[in-house]
Enzyme design. Structure first.
Site, PDB file in Angstrom:
ATOM      1  N   SER A 175       0.759  -1.521  -0.735  1.00 38.46           N
ATOM      2  CA  SER A 175       0.075   0.226   0.236  1.00 38.46           C
ATOM      3  C   SER A 175       0.897   1.484   0.125  1.00 38.46           C
ATOM      4  O   SER A 175       1.879   1.610  -0.891  1.00 38.46           O
ATOM      5  CB  SER A 175      -1.109   0.265   1.408  1.00 38.46           C
ATOM      6  OG  SER A 175      -1.921   1.326   0.958  1.00 38.46           O
TER       7      SER A 175
ATOM      8  N   HIS B  35      -7.355  -5.800  -1.003  1.00 40.05           N
ATOM      9  CA  HIS B  35      -6.088  -5.089  -0.661  1.00 40.05           C
ATOM     10  C   HIS B  35      -5.127  -5.057   0.848  1.00 40.05           C
ATOM     11  O   HIS B  35      -6.104  -5.232   1.935  1.00 40.05           O
ATOM     12  CB  HIS B  35      -6.606  -3.079  -0.290  1.00 40.05           C
ATOM     13  CG  HIS B  35      -5.605  -2.731  -0.099  1.00 40.05           C
ATOM     14  ND1 HIS B  35      -4.616  -1.888  -0.869  1.00 40.05           N
ATOM     15  CD2 HIS B  35      -4.866  -1.851   0.191  1.00 40.05           C
ATOM     16  CE1 HIS B  35      -3.844  -1.412  -0.898  1.00 40.05           C
ATOM     17  NE2 HIS B  35      -3.815  -1.128   0.768  1.00 40.05           N
TER      18      HIS B  35
END
Length: 417
Positions: free
Chosen positions: A256, A397
């Site tokens: 991320s 994610h």
């Protein structure tokens, strides 16, 4: 009550940005033209790797420093190390766990950071190592009660926060898998280097530099991503003092926002032999000009202190960007590059991440290396492992055991294990 209200307003603001004008429709991706990674500013074409290294690579580095991440200072900050704890029987005897305090100092002020290092006991000779930041403190990746809380995490986290629970992010760190494959792991909480919270810049390593001005709005002022990249290199400095670590086999992995920082670290510091981006999205591996999922405006509005101020002029104006992220990825060449995406993580634009890796290929070809060979994104769970590698997995994610298995396979390939 006032503090709670501010927190709720902050979350509401982030939610509003994340929901507004987000395109998840490929049919609405605008037509765009990517800059030629091999075209010099004087419009001549790079033909050799020597020309890339001597002329084009410095041009690309300067663009990203002046327009996106900020210029990393040349100044050296003193750092000393103190071993706080060493356990030779960690993970049921599989590993040695070392906890090392970094003390950064400018002679007037100190900033402390805590490195957690796992070394494989069964490894014969020096071990290759994965370097990566954790998000919620060193204690979050294990239930081991001897692991000390990270100072930066303590600074930004309320005492009753559930993130203080040990092992809260164990699922993201396949420690035993890493150790069993003969690799070491060096991790640090990213808050130790630059607290990821508005108003805490004075507590970051940036504040140690002689030209520090907390109110500076210089277009190329380095901020959080630049600081995290700088901190990754300081971890490497320490690892070079460890006689059980192979300094020629260091991989950096970031997820991320830390995927963004890992790419910038890998672009600047060639000691990272493998650079891995996991779900790094906008400002990381994903092409900005596609305007799919998170955009330049969204990412730099949610966290204004991640990027340099100059980046803001490209809000809703990605077509004016003089570069795109394929050129950032190309800065890793000729070292090994790996990009990973998740099928449901449309926010990070998996296709845009893949295409950036694909379009970095011409630089790898200058070195006679094998890049991604097709502009068509591979199927789910069908990793490609050339000198540029890529996979997309099912799910959201995150960092999973599947991701780590691929990272380890890629490292085995390039470290000849």
């Amino acid at each position: 009550m006032k503090k709670l209200l501010l927190i709720l307003l902050s979350f509401a603001s982030v939610y509003a940005y994340s929901q507004r004008d987000v395109n998840y429709d490929e049919a609405k991706v605008p037509k765009f033209e990517l800059p030629d990674v091999l075209l010099l500013n004087n419009d001549s074409k790079v033909e050799t790797k020597e020309q890339w290294e001597r002329q084009r690579r410095p041009e690309v580095l300067r663009m990203f420093a002046s327009e996106m991440y900020g210029k990393t200072p040349k100044e050296t900050i003193s750092v000393s190390y103190k071993i706080l704890a060493e356990n030779g029987k960690a993970l049921n005897g599989k590993a040695t766990a070392k906890q090392v305090k970094f003390i950064f100092s400018n002679g007037k002020k100190n900033i402390e950071a805590l490195l957690l290092l796992y070394l494989p006991n069964a490894q014969k000779g020096k071990a290759p190592v994965f370097v990566g930041y954790n998000f919620k403190g060193n204690h979050s990746i294990t239930t081991d009660t001897t692991i000390i809380y990270s100072p930066g995490f303590d600074l930004v986290t309320e005492p009753d926060n559930p993130d203080r629970r040990r092992g809260s992010q164990m699922s993201r760190w396949a420690i035993e898998r890493i150790i069993d494959r003969g690799y070491a792991l060096a991790t640090m909480c990213y808050h130790d280097i630059f607290p990821d919270k508005e108003g805490f810049k004075d507590h970051s390593i940036v504040s140690l530099f002689s030209d520090y001005n907390p109110d500076s709005r210089k277009p190329d002022e380095w901020q959080a991503i630049g600081a995290w990249a700088w901190g990754s290199s300081r971890i490497v400095d320490y690892l070079e003092t460890e006689n059980r670590i192979d300094g020629s086999k260091i991989a950096i992995m970031g997820h991320s926002r830390q995927g963004k920082a890992a790419l910038w670290a890998g672009a600047q510091d060639t000691r990272f032999a493998i650079v891995i981006s996991n779900d790094s999205g906008s400002g990381g591996a994903a092409l900005s000009k596609r305007r799919f999922g998170e955009t330049v405006k969204i990412v730099s509005s949610i966290k204004p202190f991640w990027f340099c101020p100059a980046f803001n002029k490209y809000h809703d104006k990605e077509d004016r960007l003089p570069f795109d992220q394929h050129e950032l990825l190309a800065l890793v060449a000729p070292r090994a590059l790996y990009v990973a995406s998740a099928q449901e993580d449309l926010w990070a634009d998996p296709k845009g991440e893949y295409l950036a890796a694909y379009y970095a290929g011409p630089v790898y070809k200058l070195y006679g290396l094998k890049p991604l060979e097709s502009d068509v994104i591979p199927a789910i769970h069908q990793p490609v492992m050339n000198d540029i590698g890529y996979h997309i997995r099912a799910g959201v994610h995150d960092v999973t055991d599947y991701d780590w298995d691929c990272f380890l396979d890629f490292a085995d390939l390039h470290f000849n294990k």
